[in-house]
Design an enzyme around this catalytic site. Structure first.
Site, PDB file in Angstrom:
ATOM      1  N   ASN A 295      46.979  44.465  34.231  1.00 12.80           N
ATOM      2  CA  ASN A 295      46.957  43.095  33.709  1.00 12.80           C
ATOM      3  C   ASN A 295      45.491  42.702  33.552  1.00 12.80           C
ATOM      4  O   ASN A 295      44.821  42.397  34.539  1.00 12.80           O
ATOM      5  CB  ASN A 295      47.687  42.178  34.710  1.00 12.80           C
ATOM      6  CG  ASN A 295      47.580  40.709  34.355  1.00 12.80           C
ATOM      7  OD1 ASN A 295      47.143  40.360  33.255  1.00 12.80           O
ATOM      8  ND2 ASN A 295      47.974  39.853  35.279  1.00 12.80           N
TER       9      ASN A 295
ATOM     10  N   SER B 114      45.300  42.963  44.790  1.00 11.33           N
ATOM     11  CA  SER B 114      44.197  43.784  45.282  1.00 11.33           C
ATOM     12  C   SER B 114      44.598  45.243  45.521  1.00 11.33           C
ATOM     13  O   SER B 114      44.135  45.877  46.462  1.00 11.33           O
ATOM     14  CB  SER B 114      43.586  43.181  46.545  1.00 11.33           C
ATOM     15  OG  SER B 114      43.071  41.884  46.257  1.00 11.33           O
TER      16      SER B 114
ATOM     17  N   LYS C  78      44.267  40.125  32.255  1.00 10.88           N
ATOM     18  CA  LYS C  78      44.050  38.670  32.329  1.00 10.88           C
ATOM     19  C   LYS C  78      43.114  38.222  31.197  1.00 10.88           C
ATOM     20  O   LYS C  78      43.121  38.838  30.141  1.00 10.88           O
ATOM     21  CB  LYS C  78      43.540  38.279  33.722  1.00 10.88           C
ATOM     22  CG  LYS C  78      44.450  38.832  34.827  1.00 10.88           C
ATOM     23  CD  LYS C  78      44.166  38.264  36.187  1.00 10.88           C
ATOM     24  CE  LYS C  78      45.132  38.892  37.193  1.00 10.88           C
ATOM     25  NZ  LYS C  78      44.958  38.379  38.551  1.00 10.88           N
TER      26      LYS C  78
ATOM     27  N   GLU D 216      53.983  39.841  44.148  1.00 10.66           N
ATOM     28  CA  GLU D 216      52.542  39.634  44.259  1.00 10.66           C
ATOM     29  C   GLU D 216      52.270  38.479  45.222  1.00 10.66           C
ATOM     30  O   GLU D 216      52.303  37.311  44.811  1.00 10.66           O
ATOM     31  CB  GLU D 216      51.955  39.287  42.892  1.00 10.66           C
ATOM     32  CG  GLU D 216      52.212  40.352  41.849  1.00 10.66           C
ATOM     33  CD  GLU D 216      51.185  40.280  40.727  1.00 10.66           C
ATOM     34  OE1 GLU D 216      50.430  41.234  40.581  1.00 10.66           O
ATOM     35  OE2 GLU D 216      51.123  39.258  40.038  1.00 10.66           O
TER      36      GLU D 216
ATOM     37  N   GLU E 121      49.361  32.845  38.463  1.00 10.71           N
ATOM     38  CA  GLU E 121      48.335  32.018  37.804  1.00 10.71           C
ATOM     39  C   GLU E 121      48.981  31.089  36.772  1.00 10.71           C
ATOM     40  O   GLU E 121      48.548  29.952  36.593  1.00 10.71           O
ATOM     41  CB  GLU E 121      47.280  32.937  37.164  1.00 10.71           C
ATOM     42  CG  GLU E 121      46.393  33.576  38.238  1.00 10.71           C
ATOM     43  CD  GLU E 121      45.859  34.961  37.906  1.00 10.71           C
ATOM     44  OE1 GLU E 121      45.871  35.359  36.721  1.00 10.71           O
ATOM     45  OE2 GLU E 121      45.445  35.667  38.846  1.00 10.71           O
TER      46      GLU E 121
HETATM   47  P1  PGA Z   1      44.385  41.782  41.424  1.00  8.31           P
HETATM   48  O1  PGA Z   1      45.452  41.018  40.507  1.00  8.31           O
HETATM   49  O2  PGA Z   1      44.762  43.256  41.370  1.00  8.31           O
HETATM   50  O3  PGA Z   1      43.061  41.510  40.796  1.00  8.31           O
HETATM   51  O4  PGA Z   1      44.532  41.239  42.793  1.00  8.31           O
HETATM   52  C1  PGA Z   1      46.795  41.389  40.493  1.00  8.31           C
HETATM   53  C2  PGA Z   1      47.554  40.497  39.538  1.00  8.31           C
HETATM   54  O5  PGA Z   1      47.298  39.301  39.493  1.00  8.31           O
HETATM   55  O6  PGA Z   1      48.442  40.991  38.789  1.00  8.31           O
END
Ligand code: PGA
Length: 253
Positions: A9, A216, A11, A170, A100
């Site tokens: 992802n 993470s 983002k 998540e 988010e």
């Molecule tokens: P991150 O994000 O791996 O940067 O923690 C995961 C996500 O939001 O899908």
């Protein structure tokens, strides 16, 4: 058996040329490694780059997904992107209900359910995110919260539709924070989600549903996380922006 999935992802990151460079680097890396044949990689770039990333496309390397979709079918919704548009670009997957989006754009479970309906009506598999925030975990309310998100977002579907859904657990306190759920915490929640699906749709549907972990996830912890029987892969944010890390995570299977 259910698929192993490692989905990136991106983002709201990268310029067009940076994105182009990253896909090129991922392709180069994938040519040098042999992934478990049951592992599917998915890249979810921002909307304006979907076509460019798809054009690299050779499904044997990765498939392409979107990060969001409108809850409406079509019409005067300025700035929105419909499931029909994504279908017309032959996309296979789309993330829905990311924390988010829930936090910053006020996406409710009802909106998530409407987006899931749009996607399924257009032959796209939703990757539906769920997960508790820190205060909820501290109050030991994580199971109640995740159950609500799963029930309200998905349990209006038929068993056949449910067969096309991917779930991503998540924990919000682990996203982009460098804090990861322990393998035990992930397994416990994934097994819980699978038990909810089994109760509602039967064991066969539950056993076929891929449940990904997100938060993470990186090369150093992916192996431990993916070794759990109910963790079927990862939804990767930060580490999906580095070709080496992203491919190393996929190699963890
Ligand atoms: P991150 O994000 O791996 O940067 O923690 C995961 C996500 O939001 O899908």
């Amino acid at each position: 058996m259910r698929k192993h999935i490692v989905a990136g992802n991106w983002k709201m990151n990268l310029t067009f040329s940076e994105a182009d460079e990253l896909v090129g680097a991922i392709m180069d890396k994938l040519e040098q490694v042999t992934l478990d044949p049951d592992t599917r990689m998915i890249i979810c770039p921002p909307f304006p780059y979907l076509e460019m990333v798809s054009d690299y496309g050779d499904d044997s390397y990765f498939t392409v997904g979107a990060q969001n979709v409108s809850d409406q079918e079509k019409g005067a919704y300025t700035g929105e992107v419909s499931a029909a548009m994504l279908e017309s670009m032959e996309l296979d997957y789309c993330i829905v209900g990311h924390s988010e989006r829930r936090a910053y754009y006020h996406e409710t479970d009802a909106i998530v359910a409407a987006k899931v309906n749009q996607l399924l009506a257009h032959n796209i598999s939703p990757i539906v995110c769920c997960g508790e925030v820190l205060e909820e975990r501290e109050a030991e309310r994580q199971f109640e919260v995740v159950k609500r998100q799963v029930v309200e977002g998905l349990f209006h579907l038929t068993a056949e539709q449910m067969g096309n859904v991917v779930i991503a657990y998540e924990p919000v306190w682990a996203i982009g924070t460098g804090k990861t759920a322990t393998p035990q915490q992930a397994q416990e929640m994934h097994a819980f989600i699978r038990s909810l699906i089994a109760e509602k749709y039967g064991k066969e549907v539950a056993d076929e549903t891929s449940i990904l972990y997100g938060g993470s996830c990186k090369p150093s912890n992916a192996k431990e996380l993916f070794a759990n029987p109910d963790v079927d892969g990862g939804l990767i944010g930060g580490a999906s922006l580095k070709a080496d890390d992203f491919v190393a995570i996929a190699e963890a299977f």
